[in-house]
Design an enzyme around this catalytic site. Structure first.
Site, mmCIF file in Angstrom:
data_model
loop_
_atom_site.group_PDB
_atom_site.id
_atom_site.type_symbol
_atom_site.label_atom_id
_atom_site.label_comp_id
_atom_site.label_asym_id
_atom_site.label_seq_id
_atom_site.Cartn_x
_atom_site.Cartn_y
_atom_site.Cartn_z
ATOM 1 N N ASN A 17 5.176 0.814 45.815
ATOM 2 C CA ASN A 17 6.101 0.200 44.462
ATOM 3 C C ASN A 17 6.811 -0.926 45.139
ATOM 4 O O ASN A 17 7.132 -0.489 46.844
ATOM 5 C CB ASN A 17 6.886 2.184 43.904
ATOM 6 C CG ASN A 17 7.121 2.661 45.156
ATOM 7 O OD1 ASN A 17 6.211 3.485 45.719
ATOM 8 N ND2 ASN A 17 8.723 2.739 45.174
ATOM 9 N N CYS A 18 8.125 -1.694 44.465
ATOM 10 C CA CYS A 18 9.531 -1.315 44.923
ATOM 11 C C CYS A 18 9.933 -1.124 44.222
ATOM 12 O O CYS A 18 10.344 -0.205 43.532
ATOM 13 C CB CYS A 18 8.465 -3.760 44.822
ATOM 14 S SG CYS A 18 9.057 -3.758 42.712
ATOM 15 N N ALA A 19 11.128 -2.025 44.611
ATOM 16 C CA ALA A 19 12.530 -0.806 43.789
ATOM 17 C C ALA A 19 12.434 -0.381 42.427
ATOM 18 O O ALA A 19 12.664 0.190 42.272
ATOM 19 C CB ALA A 19 13.729 -2.337 44.081
#
Length: 72
Positions: A17-19
């Site tokens: 995941n990213c932000a």
């Protein structure tokens, strides 16, 4: 429901995941649902590039990823 939209646990290669996005690589993109499905289940949408899916979740994505991984 995200896992179901991505073709089930046997279709998942990896997940990160990213932000704000759950990033998932799948084996067979043909069995995955479209952007409208992900919006209907409460996500902000889904960006697709080949076998790479980015389900747009928002800032709660780390907890969604933990739950997602526990289902694999």
């Amino acid at each position: 429901m995200i896992l179901e939209g991505l073709g089930g646990k046997d279709n998942i290669v990896d997940v990160t995941n990213c932000a704000t996005r759950l990033r998932v690589n799948v084996k067979d993109e043909k069995i995955c649902k479209d952007d409208a499905y992900f919006k209907a289940i409460g996500a902000h949408g889904c960006s697709v590039n080949g076998k790479s899916y980015q389900v747009i979740i928002g800032l709660k994505v780390p907890s969604v990823r933990e739950k997602f991984e526990s289902l694999l």
